[in-house]
Design a protein around this motif. Structure first.
Motif, PDB file in Angstrom:
ATOM      1  N   ASP A  94      -2.283   2.735   3.382  1.00 51.72           N
ATOM      2  CA  ASP A  94      -3.249   2.493   4.326  1.00 51.72           C
ATOM      3  C   ASP A  94      -3.323   1.191   5.390  1.00 51.72           C
ATOM      4  O   ASP A  94      -4.312   0.915   6.109  1.00 51.72           O
ATOM      5  N   THR A  95      -2.281   0.472   4.846  1.00 52.19           N
ATOM      6  CA  THR A  95      -2.176  -0.791   5.702  1.00 52.19           C
ATOM      7  C   THR A  95      -0.631  -0.592   6.203  1.00 52.19           C
ATOM      8  O   THR A  95       0.323  -0.106   5.938  1.00 52.19           O
ATOM      9  N   LEU A  96      -0.527  -1.565   7.467  1.00 54.97           N
ATOM     10  CA  LEU A  96       0.833  -1.756   7.987  1.00 54.97           C
ATOM     11  C   LEU A  96       1.316  -2.944   7.784  1.00 54.97           C
ATOM     12  O   LEU A  96       0.589  -4.054   8.021  1.00 54.97           O
ATOM     13  N   GLY A  97       2.619  -3.029   7.108  1.00 52.68           N
ATOM     14  CA  GLY A  97       3.094  -4.426   6.601  1.00 52.68           C
ATOM     15  C   GLY A  97       2.920  -5.283   5.453  1.00 52.68           C
ATOM     16  O   GLY A  97       1.974  -4.390   4.873  1.00 52.68           O
ATOM     17  N   GLU A  98       3.407  -6.033   5.156  1.00 55.98           N
ATOM     18  CA  GLU A  98       3.118  -6.971   3.927  1.00 55.98           C
ATOM     19  C   GLU A  98       2.335  -8.147   4.417  1.00 55.98           C
ATOM     20  O   GLU A  98       2.537  -8.576   5.209  1.00 55.98           O
ATOM     21  N   GLY A  99       1.496  -8.762   3.294  1.00 59.35           N
ATOM     22  CA  GLY A  99       0.714  -9.818   3.536  1.00 59.35           C
ATOM     23  C   GLY A  99      -0.813  -9.563   3.579  1.00 59.35           C
ATOM     24  O   GLY A  99      -1.280  -9.133   2.739  1.00 59.35           O
ATOM     25  N   SER A 100      -1.239 -10.076   4.596  1.00 59.15           N
ATOM     26  CA  SER A 100      -2.954  -9.974   4.569  1.00 59.15           C
ATOM     27  C   SER A 100      -3.135  -8.478   4.786  1.00 59.15           C
ATOM     28  O   SER A 100      -2.640  -7.833   5.558  1.00 59.15           O
ATOM     29  N   GLU A 101      -4.131  -8.100   3.669  1.00 57.60           N
ATOM     30  CA  GLU A 101      -4.476  -6.619   3.757  1.00 57.60           C
ATOM     31  C   GLU A 101      -5.489  -6.464   5.151  1.00 57.60           C
ATOM     32  O   GLU A 101      -5.424  -5.431   5.738  1.00 57.60           O
ATOM     33  N   GLU A 102      -6.516  -7.415   5.328  1.00 57.42           N
ATOM     34  CA  GLU A 102      -7.352  -7.375   6.639  1.00 57.42           C
ATOM     35  C   GLU A 102      -6.359  -7.224   7.810  1.00 57.42           C
ATOM     36  O   GLU A 102      -6.533  -6.329   8.574  1.00 57.42           O
ATOM     37  N   LEU A 103      -5.314  -7.931   8.098  1.00 60.67           N
ATOM     38  CA  LEU A 103      -4.354  -7.906   9.282  1.00 60.67           C
ATOM     39  C   LEU A 103      -3.850  -6.520   9.177  1.00 60.67           C
ATOM     40  O   LEU A 103      -3.541  -5.734  10.122  1.00 60.67           O
ATOM     41  N   GLY A 104      -3.157  -5.835   7.969  1.00 64.88           N
ATOM     42  CA  GLY A 104      -2.569  -4.490   7.834  1.00 64.88           C
ATOM     43  C   GLY A 104      -3.273  -3.690   8.305  1.00 64.88           C
ATOM     44  O   GLY A 104      -2.793  -2.614   8.839  1.00 64.88           O
ATOM     45  N   LYS A 105      -4.948  -3.602   7.995  1.00 64.80           N
ATOM     46  CA  LYS A 105      -5.715  -2.704   8.513  1.00 64.80           C
ATOM     47  C   LYS A 105      -5.844  -2.508   9.836  1.00 64.80           C
ATOM     48  O   LYS A 105      -5.915  -1.424  10.370  1.00 64.80           O
ATOM     49  N   ILE A 106      -6.003  -3.712  10.630  1.00 67.39           N
ATOM     50  CA  ILE A 106      -5.872  -3.777  11.813  1.00 67.39           C
ATOM     51  C   ILE A 106      -4.891  -3.317  12.782  1.00 67.39           C
ATOM     52  O   ILE A 106      -4.816  -2.400  13.728  1.00 67.39           O
ATOM     53  N   LEU A 107      -3.236  -3.680  12.077  1.00 63.82           N
ATOM     54  CA  LEU A 107      -2.172  -3.006  12.760  1.00 63.82           C
ATOM     55  C   LEU A 107      -2.140  -1.508  12.515  1.00 63.82           C
ATOM     56  O   LEU A 107      -1.406  -1.055  13.546  1.00 63.82           O
ATOM     57  N   MET A 108      -2.620  -1.057  11.454  1.00 64.69           N
ATOM     58  CA  MET A 108      -2.586   0.158  11.110  1.00 64.69           C
ATOM     59  C   MET A 108      -3.215   0.987  12.155  1.00 64.69           C
ATOM     60  O   MET A 108      -2.964   1.927  12.669  1.00 64.69           O
TER      61      MET A 108
END
Length: 195
Positions: A94-108
């Protein structure tokens, strides 16, 4: 005739999406997109060059004016892009990419939104593991997924994964599917992307 897109203040990927909408309808003349940061300027330039448009950039105060006009190959490339896309996208998270989960949700969220603006649409969207959370009540991308489904995009959601996360009753888009159907849809597509 020069059309203008004022994309100042718009966050990624909206400057590119708004520019592409106008470029897709351009039969003659040029278009100028105005952006207020270098990242947006570079993204608009990449779009224009990928479609074989000639590009001229002017900086006025802190804004960038990206003027695009159809190059020799522009018309041919645009026609190619309009062909049906045989593409399956597998969402494994449900996230895009690895690293920050918060950023991953924004990117998704940005990625799925962009799918609604980028045509032709993919043929199939497949959701597995925590990716199934994107298809459930409360998901920030649920409206975008419903829009894609209403446009004919097949949405398949892993039933085992929904059970694992106790989300079967909260699924709000797509069809509950099994591993065989997911593998068949994924491998049966000419183009495949895994996120």
């Amino acid at each position: 005739m020069n059309k203008q897109v004022d994309a100042r203040g718009l966050s990624c990927p909206k400057p590119v999406i708004e520019t592409k909408k106008v470029l897709d309808q351009l039969t003659e003349g040029s278009i100028t997109t105005i952006v207020d940061n270098e990242v947006a300027m570079q993204n608009v330039i990449k779009l224009a060059k990928s479609l074989h448009f000639d590009v001229v950039i002017k900086e006025v105060e802190k804004d960038f004016y990206v003027q695009m006009s159809k190059g020799e190959a522009g018309e041919e490339i645009l026609c190619e892009i309009d062909q049906e896309r045989d593409l399956a996208i597998l969402f494994g998270s449900d996230t895009l990419g690895e690293g920050s989960e918060e950023l991953g949700k924004i990117l998704m969220k940005g990625y799925v939104y962009t799918l609604t603006e980028y045509t032709p649409y993919p043929k199939t969207l497949l959701f597995m593991n925590s990716g199934v959370k994107l298809t459930t009540e409360g998901s920030e991308v649920l409206g975008y997924l419903k829009q894609l489904e209403s446009e004919g995009v097949e949405v398949l959601v892993c039933g085992t994964c929904l059970d694992y996360f106790h989300l079967k009753d909260k699924r709000a888009v797509g069809s509950v599917s099994n591993m065989y159907a997911i593998v068949d849809a994924f491998h049966g597509s000419k183009n495949r992307v895994t996120l």
